[in-house]
Design an enzyme around this catalytic site. Structure first.
Site, short mmCIF file in Angstrom:
data_model
loop_
_atom_site.label_atom_id
_atom_site.label_comp_id
_atom_site.label_asym_id
_atom_site.label_seq_id
_atom_site.Cartn_x
_atom_site.Cartn_y
_atom_site.Cartn_z
N ASP A 46 0.83 -1.21 0.00
CA ASP A 46 0.00 0.00 0.00
C ASP A 46 0.87 1.26 0.00
O ASP A 46 0.51 2.25 -0.62
CB ASP A 46 -0.93 -0.01 1.22
CG ASP A 46 -1.88 -1.19 1.18
OD1 ASP A 46 -2.51 -1.41 0.13
OD2 ASP A 46 -1.98 -1.91 2.19
N THR A 64 -1.70 -2.27 4.73
CA THR A 64 -2.86 -2.14 5.62
C THR A 64 -3.72 -3.37 5.34
O THR A 64 -4.24 -3.52 4.23
CB THR A 64 -3.64 -0.85 5.36
OG1 THR A 64 -3.99 -0.78 3.97
CG2 THR A 64 -2.83 0.38 5.73
N HIS A 83 -7.37 -11.15 5.82
CA HIS A 83 -6.02 -11.66 6.07
C HIS A 83 -5.93 -12.46 7.36
O HIS A 83 -4.84 -12.73 7.85
CB HIS A 83 -5.02 -10.50 6.05
CG HIS A 83 -4.99 -9.79 4.75
ND1 HIS A 83 -4.15 -10.16 3.72
CD2 HIS A 83 -5.72 -8.75 4.27
CE1 HIS A 83 -4.35 -9.36 2.68
NE2 HIS A 83 -5.31 -8.51 2.98
N ASP A 141 0.32 -13.74 1.53
CA ASP A 141 0.97 -12.75 2.39
C ASP A 141 2.33 -13.25 2.87
O ASP A 141 3.32 -12.50 2.84
CB ASP A 141 0.11 -12.44 3.63
CG ASP A 141 -1.20 -11.73 3.29
OD1 ASP A 141 -1.31 -11.16 2.18
OD2 ASP A 141 -2.11 -11.75 4.15
#
Length: 164
Positions: free
Chosen positions: A51, A63, A69, A97
């Protein structure tokens, strides 16, 4: 429990969920600006499309929405409908991630994850506390971290939530 919407309505609602310029991103952007930091938003050339990328400090900020997530906080609730689908979807987000954070570390970037619960909701942190944490982490120049309702803690790829 069946979905309260038909498939077309649910699909339309899901498409309307923004992936950039969200309220939590705007809040972080305002805090970074107040601190006087320069950044690039949605940096396409980096893994995970962070981001915020602060080239001068070789760090990136994500974020993360607590639901999307899988953050272990009061904002994450396992959906009552299509549970298997959602758990698989969220698990793939968590795996992505982990991969992106590992790749960023390999490329020499520090990573900060700011969880949605720190930015909104009944347990959110106040702007001054967030600003202090941001400034402290960015200027320290070492390690990766995450910010949740409990404040800041160290981040390693292994400390991201396990897939379900």
């Amino acid at each position: 429990m069946a979905d309260v919407h038909d498939k077309a309505t649910r699909s339309k609602n899901m498409r309307a969920i923004g992936t950039r310029d969200t309220a939590i991103e705007k809040r972080v952007a305002a805090l970074l600006a107040e601190c006087g930091f320069a950044w690039t938003a949605q940096e396409k050339t980096l893994p995970g499309r962070p981001d915020f990328a602060l080239d001068e400090y070789r760090c990136v900020i994500f974020t993360h929405g607590c639901f999307w997530h899988h953050h272990d906080c009061y904002l994450f609730k396992v959906p009552a409908t299509r549970t298997e689908f959602w758990l698989a979807k969220i698990a793939s987000n968590v795996a992505r991630d982990r991969r992106d954070v590992a790749r960023l570390h390999q490329l020499g970037w520090r990573v900060l994850i700011i969880w949605e619960c720190a930015l909104r909701g009944r347990e959110k942190l106040v702007d001054n506390d967030l600003k202090e944490r941001l400034e402290e982490w960015i200027c320290a120049g070492e390690g990766s971290a995450q910010i949740g309702t409990q404040g800041m803690s160290q981040l390693a790829t292994t400390s991201l939530p396990d897939t379900m």
